[in-house]
Design a protein around this motif. Structure first.
Motif, PDB file in Angstrom:
ATOM      1  N   HIS A 113       2.896  -3.604   9.813  1.00 18.48           N
ATOM      2  CA  HIS A 113       2.766  -4.965   9.295  1.00 18.48           C
ATOM      3  C   HIS A 113       1.780  -5.002   8.122  1.00 18.48           C
ATOM      4  O   HIS A 113       2.047  -5.675   7.118  1.00 18.48           O
ATOM      5  CB  HIS A 113       2.291  -5.903  10.404  1.00 18.48           C
ATOM      6  N   LEU A 114       0.684  -4.266   8.231  1.00 21.72           N
ATOM      7  CA  LEU A 114      -0.282  -4.224   7.125  1.00 21.72           C
ATOM      8  C   LEU A 114       0.347  -3.615   5.878  1.00 21.72           C
ATOM      9  O   LEU A 114       0.166  -4.115   4.762  1.00 21.72           O
ATOM     10  CB  LEU A 114      -1.511  -3.406   7.531  1.00 21.72           C
ATOM     11  N   HIS A 115       1.101  -2.520   6.065  1.00 19.89           N
ATOM     12  CA  HIS A 115       1.729  -1.836   4.927  1.00 19.89           C
ATOM     13  C   HIS A 115       2.741  -2.742   4.244  1.00 19.89           C
ATOM     14  O   HIS A 115       2.815  -2.791   3.005  1.00 19.89           O
ATOM     15  CB  HIS A 115       2.396  -0.544   5.398  1.00 19.89           C
ATOM     16  N   ASN A 116       3.523  -3.479   5.030  1.00 24.55           N
ATOM     17  CA  ASN A 116       4.512  -4.398   4.459  1.00 24.55           C
ATOM     18  C   ASN A 116       3.861  -5.576   3.754  1.00 24.55           C
ATOM     19  O   ASN A 116       4.500  -6.219   2.915  1.00 24.55           O
ATOM     20  CB  ASN A 116       5.448  -4.907   5.558  1.00 24.55           C
ATOM     21  N   TYR A 165     -10.412   5.601   9.190  1.00 24.77           N
ATOM     22  CA  TYR A 165      -9.551   5.229   8.067  1.00 24.77           C
ATOM     23  C   TYR A 165     -10.144   4.028   7.341  1.00 24.77           C
ATOM     24  O   TYR A 165     -11.043   3.349   7.851  1.00 24.77           O
ATOM     25  CB  TYR A 165      -8.132   4.900   8.552  1.00 24.77           C
ATOM     26  N   THR A 166      -9.642   3.798   6.135  1.00 29.43           N
ATOM     27  CA  THR A 166     -10.012   2.623   5.353  1.00 29.43           C
ATOM     28  C   THR A 166      -8.760   1.863   4.979  1.00 29.43           C
ATOM     29  O   THR A 166      -7.646   2.391   5.023  1.00 29.43           O
ATOM     30  CB  THR A 166     -10.778   3.015   4.075  1.00 29.43           C
ATOM     31  N   ILE A 167      -8.952   0.599   4.599  1.00 33.75           N
ATOM     32  CA  ILE A 167      -7.843  -0.277   4.225  1.00 33.75           C
ATOM     33  C   ILE A 167      -8.081  -0.767   2.806  1.00 33.75           C
ATOM     34  O   ILE A 167      -9.189  -1.213   2.477  1.00 33.75           O
ATOM     35  CB  ILE A 167      -7.724  -1.462   5.199  1.00 33.75           C
ATOM     36  N   SER A 168      -7.047  -0.693   1.961  1.00 29.47           N
ATOM     37  CA  SER A 168      -7.210  -1.027   0.543  1.00 29.47           C
ATOM     38  C   SER A 168      -6.090  -1.958   0.080  1.00 29.47           C
ATOM     39  O   SER A 168      -4.962  -1.882   0.562  1.00 29.47           O
ATOM     40  CB  SER A 168      -7.204   0.258  -0.296  1.00 29.47           C
ATOM     41  N   TYR A 175       0.862   7.722   7.134  1.00 28.60           N
ATOM     42  CA  TYR A 175       0.543   6.780   6.058  1.00 28.60           C
ATOM     43  C   TYR A 175      -0.170   7.456   4.900  1.00 28.60           C
ATOM     44  O   TYR A 175      -0.183   6.936   3.783  1.00 28.60           O
ATOM     45  CB  TYR A 175      -0.290   5.616   6.608  1.00 28.60           C
ATOM     46  N   LYS A 176      -0.759   8.622   5.161  1.00 23.36           N
ATOM     47  CA  LYS A 176      -1.371   9.377   4.076  1.00 23.36           C
ATOM     48  C   LYS A 176      -0.309   9.856   3.097  1.00 23.36           C
ATOM     49  O   LYS A 176      -0.514   9.857   1.875  1.00 23.36           O
ATOM     50  CB  LYS A 176      -2.133  10.575   4.658  1.00 23.36           C
ATOM     51  N   ASN A 177       0.839  10.257   3.606  1.00 23.91           N
ATOM     52  CA  ASN A 177       1.923  10.769   2.764  1.00 23.91           C
ATOM     53  C   ASN A 177       2.895   9.672   2.338  1.00 23.91           C
ATOM     54  O   ASN A 177       3.802   9.930   1.551  1.00 23.91           O
ATOM     55  CB  ASN A 177       2.690  11.861   3.519  1.00 23.91           C
ATOM     56  N   LYS A 178       2.719   8.488   2.886  1.00 26.55           N
ATOM     57  CA  LYS A 178       3.637   7.397   2.566  1.00 26.55           C
ATOM     58  C   LYS A 178       3.357   6.867   1.167  1.00 26.55           C
ATOM     59  O   LYS A 178       2.201   6.787   0.734  1.00 26.55           O
ATOM     60  CB  LYS A 178       3.486   6.266   3.591  1.00 26.55           C
TER      61      LYS A 178
END
Length: 457
Positions: free
Chosen positions: A205-208, A221-224, A259-262
């Motif tokens: 959901h965050l990525h979308n 992890y961090t969020i940007s 998510y690192k490779n996404k």
């Protein structure tokens, strides 16, 4: 009672300023030193003693913390000092330079405690996680003195998550009703937590929603987003916090690696442009936000502006053709500096146009209005403010006006003289009686000349 660490004071000047604030506003003061003279003389004397106690490679001159009592506690300043001495005497220890100052200027009576890390036995205080010892003692004292008992203490509830302390800048913005970028992150994260039953769903959901997940290890992890980055712990969504709220569908380390490779979600460029002619990179005659807080790096087709204090954080790019400022960071300071860069170079004031995501355009419009650029002949298109936006603008202007009025001194009102603070005196040794005046005293022999030793005091 609540014990809160306020600051670490690195030099004599910081210690003296903090002592001045705490003592001059106090209803009652006590220290390991007896007070003499005026408040200022005593403050200077104390700060010298604190500084003298700092030896060797020791970096910290003193520590400052506050002990607050609940509003329901019926307690006098003298009783508060007694309890504070019992607390710190049994935990940190009072065989060191220290000062207690009781303040009654708020609803909660509180004590400012300033203390030196090195005691009189030349031992430096070192107690990892001392909150456990101090909170346990606080609970004992609350029961002993029939005070309000605080229940949500980490020492009593080991699973209680520690909330990260808000910065002064965040507190100031919230007081003015301004939504910070960090607050926007937290609101979006709350929605993701509500909709995501598992950690996998939460990240999806965050990525979308345009956020990027950046791994810093197996569980860290961090969020940007839009050039702003926060650690997960700063947003209360660390791994330890997530596993308490959500189920795990996939291994957390594998999820972060995914998510690192996404591919990073594409973000719409946020910029302000003009069709007017510009004199590229003219120098400012004034100490603007742009000059004081940002450093330029010249490139082939643009100038990159970075924060001076954080040289790895880019704020915006400035292009000559087409003339525009493209923002990497959407903080108020960054937008203000970008607008200053652009409007400073325009030969004749005229039309500006903003573009990007709605939240970015709103921030650019708000800063444009707060800078009062319309009075200088500029206009801004690209964003239609809502009634809520107009209300927020008026509130922000009113708050800024109130702050300016508060800090401006009236020349007609003279400052009230500082009154001495009542002090609890420490016992002093009796003075030796003076010898009789008429009895002849033996004359001392003249000192012999000797070679000076540089190591003698």
């Amino acid at each position: 009672m609540i014990r809160e660490k306020i600051s670490t004071l690195k030099n004599k000047a910081d210690t003296q300023n903090t002592l001045a604030y705490t003592i001059n506003k106090a209803a009652l003061v006590t220290s390991n030193r007896c007070q003499f003279g005026t408040n200022q003389e005593f403050i200077e004397f104390l700060s010298k003693k604190f500084d003298k106690a700092c030896k060797g490679k020791q970096e910290n001159v003193s520590f400052h913390e506050i002990l607050s009592f609940h509003t329901s506690d019926s307690i006098t300043p003298e009783k508060a000092i007694e309890i504070a001495k019992e607390l710190y005497g049994d935990t940190i220890g009072l065989n060191r330079e220290h000062s207690f100052a009781v303040h009654t200027d708020t609803d909660e009576l509180h004590i400012h405690f300033i203390w030196a890390p090195r005691d009189f036995n030349n031992k430096v205080y070192y107690q990892p996680n001392d909150y456990r010892v101090i909170e346990k003692k606080l609970t004992e004292l609350e029961i002993k003195h029939n005070l309000y008992q605080v229940e949500n203490r980490k020492a009593l509830m080991p699973d209680l998550e520690t909330q990260p302390r808000k910065s002064k800048k965040e507190q100031a913005l919230e007081q003015r009703g301004v939504k910070t970028i960090k607050q926007q992150f937290k609101e979006d994260i709350a929605v993701a937590l509500e909709k995501g039953i598992t950690t996998t769903g939460f990240f999806a959901h965050l990525h979308n929603s345009g956020y990027q997940i950046i791994p810093n290890g197996k569980t860290a992890y961090t969020i940007s987003k839009d050039g702003s980055t926060f650690k997960a712990s700063q947003l209360n969504v660390s791994y330890a916090s997530l596993v308490k709220q959500l189920n795990e569908q996939h291994d957390f380390a594998d999820l972060l690696e995914h998510y690192k490779n996404k591919e990073k979600p594409k973000e719409a460029e946020a910029f302000i442009a003009t069709a007017r002619k510009v004199d590229f990179l003219t120098k400012s005659k004034y100490q603007t936000t742009l000059v004081k807080h940002f450093s330029p790096i010249l490139g082939d087709d643009k100038v990159e502006y970075f924060y001076k204090k954080s040289s790895n954080i880019k704020a915006f790019d400035y292009y000559k053709d087409p003339s525009k400022v493209s923002f990497n960071d959407l903080s108020n300071q960054s937008i203000r500096a970008g607008l200053q860069r652009l409007t400073q170079d325009i030969k004749e004031p005229g039309a500006l146009h903003c573009s990007g995501p709605e939240h970015a355009k709103k921030r650019m419009w708000l800063e444009f209005k707060m800078m009062n650029l319309e009075a200088k002949g500029f206009t801004l298109s690209g964003y239609e403010p809502s009634p809520a936006d107009l209300k927020e603008l008026e509130q922000r202007k009113a708050d800024y006006a109130a702050i300016d009025k508060k800090w401006k001194k009236s020349p007609e009102a003279p400052e009230a003289p500082i009154q001495p603070v009542p002090v609890i005196p420490e016992p002093t040794p009796p003075e030796e009686p003076e010898p009789p005046q008429n009895v002849p005293q033996p004359q001392p022999e003249p000192p012999k000349r000797r070679r000076r030793n540089m190591y003698c005091p």
